[in-house]
Design a protein around this motif. Structure first.
Motif, short mmCIF file in Angstrom:
data_model
loop_
_atom_site.label_atom_id
_atom_site.label_comp_id
_atom_site.label_asym_id
_atom_site.label_seq_id
_atom_site.Cartn_x
_atom_site.Cartn_y
_atom_site.Cartn_z
N ARG A 93 0.83 -1.21 0.00
CA ARG A 93 0.00 0.00 0.00
C ARG A 93 0.87 1.26 0.00
N ASP A 94 1.88 1.28 0.85
CA ASP A 94 2.73 2.46 0.94
C ASP A 94 3.50 2.69 -0.36
N TRP A 136 -4.37 -2.98 -10.11
CA TRP A 136 -5.68 -3.61 -9.92
C TRP A 136 -5.49 -5.03 -9.41
N HIS A 137 -4.62 -5.79 -10.06
CA HIS A 137 -4.38 -7.19 -9.70
C HIS A 137 -3.82 -7.31 -8.28
N ALA A 138 -2.91 -6.42 -7.91
CA ALA A 138 -2.33 -6.49 -6.56
C ALA A 138 -3.43 -6.46 -5.51
N ALA A 139 -4.38 -5.56 -5.67
CA ALA A 139 -5.47 -5.47 -4.69
C ALA A 139 -6.47 -6.61 -4.85
N ARG A 140 -6.80 -6.98 -6.09
CA ARG A 140 -7.80 -8.04 -6.31
C ARG A 140 -7.33 -9.38 -5.77
N LEU A 142 -8.58 5.67 -7.50
CA LEU A 142 -9.48 4.53 -7.36
C LEU A 142 -8.69 3.26 -7.11
N LEU A 143 -7.60 3.08 -7.83
CA LEU A 143 -6.73 1.93 -7.62
C LEU A 143 -6.15 1.94 -6.21
N ILE A 144 -5.70 3.10 -5.76
CA ILE A 144 -5.11 3.23 -4.42
C ILE A 144 -6.17 3.00 -3.35
N GLU A 145 -7.36 3.54 -3.55
CA GLU A 145 -8.44 3.36 -2.56
C GLU A 145 -8.79 1.88 -2.38
N HIS A 146 -8.83 1.12 -3.48
CA HIS A 146 -9.12 -0.31 -3.36
C HIS A 146 -8.01 -1.01 -2.58
N VAL A 169 -8.38 -2.98 1.09
CA VAL A 169 -7.94 -4.36 1.31
C VAL A 169 -6.87 -4.41 2.40
N THR A 170 -5.96 -3.46 2.38
CA THR A 170 -4.91 -3.41 3.40
C THR A 170 -5.50 -3.20 4.79
N THR A 171 -6.50 -2.35 4.89
CA THR A 171 -7.17 -2.13 6.18
C THR A 171 -7.86 -3.40 6.66
N ALA A 172 -8.54 -4.09 5.75
CA ALA A 172 -9.19 -5.37 6.11
C ALA A 172 -8.15 -6.39 6.54
#
Length: 169
Positions: A15-16, A46-50, A103-107, A111-114
């Protein structure tokens, strides 16, 4: 420091790194396909977060952030966006187009928060729980967590490399 504390620290790294790229993520950069590769910079982020989201949700026993927080609607990628990127054809990968870096960063942040919240519920002993016996050796919770974080870090590193490439006329 215990293992879950180390994982919590590691969980913030992708995330950072993505946040540090945000100011340089123009629509042109997001759409870049270096060497003609089907995975654009937007696809990498996108893939990193998905992939993190899809692997984390079953462990948490909760819905993916992708749908729970409406990212599926906000990204508006259709069925291809509901995938996570593994096994996608070149055409499917090229269909992942995103012009808004935030939008990519927010996703990724959601996920990082979860993930951080989930890690806060675990003990070191929980990391030894076997999640998938189809592999030899069987995949434990700890191995799955390291795997999803490693994958995210690698893809964000790839995006950072592209962002840092010198521009050519």
């Amino acid at each position: 420091m215990d293992a879950t504390a180390l994982l919590r620290d590691l969980a913030t790294r992708p995330r950072d790194a993505a946040r540090a790229l945000a100011r340089d993520l123009s629509p042109e950069i997001l759409a870049a396909h270096p060497g003609g590769h089907p995975n654009s910079v937007a696809w990498l982020l996108w893939h990193a977060a998905r992939e993190m989201d899809a692997q984390l949700a079953p462990m948490r026993g909760e819905e993916q952030m992708w749908t729970a927080q409406g990212f599926d609607q906000r990204f508006a990628l259709g069925e291809v966006g509901d995938q996570v990127g593994y096994g996608q054809s070149a055409d499917e990968a090229r269909a992942i187009t995103v012009d808004d870096p935030m939008l990519l960063i927010e996703h990724l942040e959601a996920v990082t928060t979860a993930l951080d919240t989930y890690l806060g519920t675990l003990t070191d002993d929980d990391l030894d729980d076997v999640l998938d016996e189809q592999w030899d050796p069987p995949v434990t919770r700890g191995v799955r967590l390291v795997s999803l974080l490693d994958d995210a870090a690698q893809h964000i590193g790839q995006a950072a490399y592209v962002v840092g490439m010198p521009r050519r006329d």
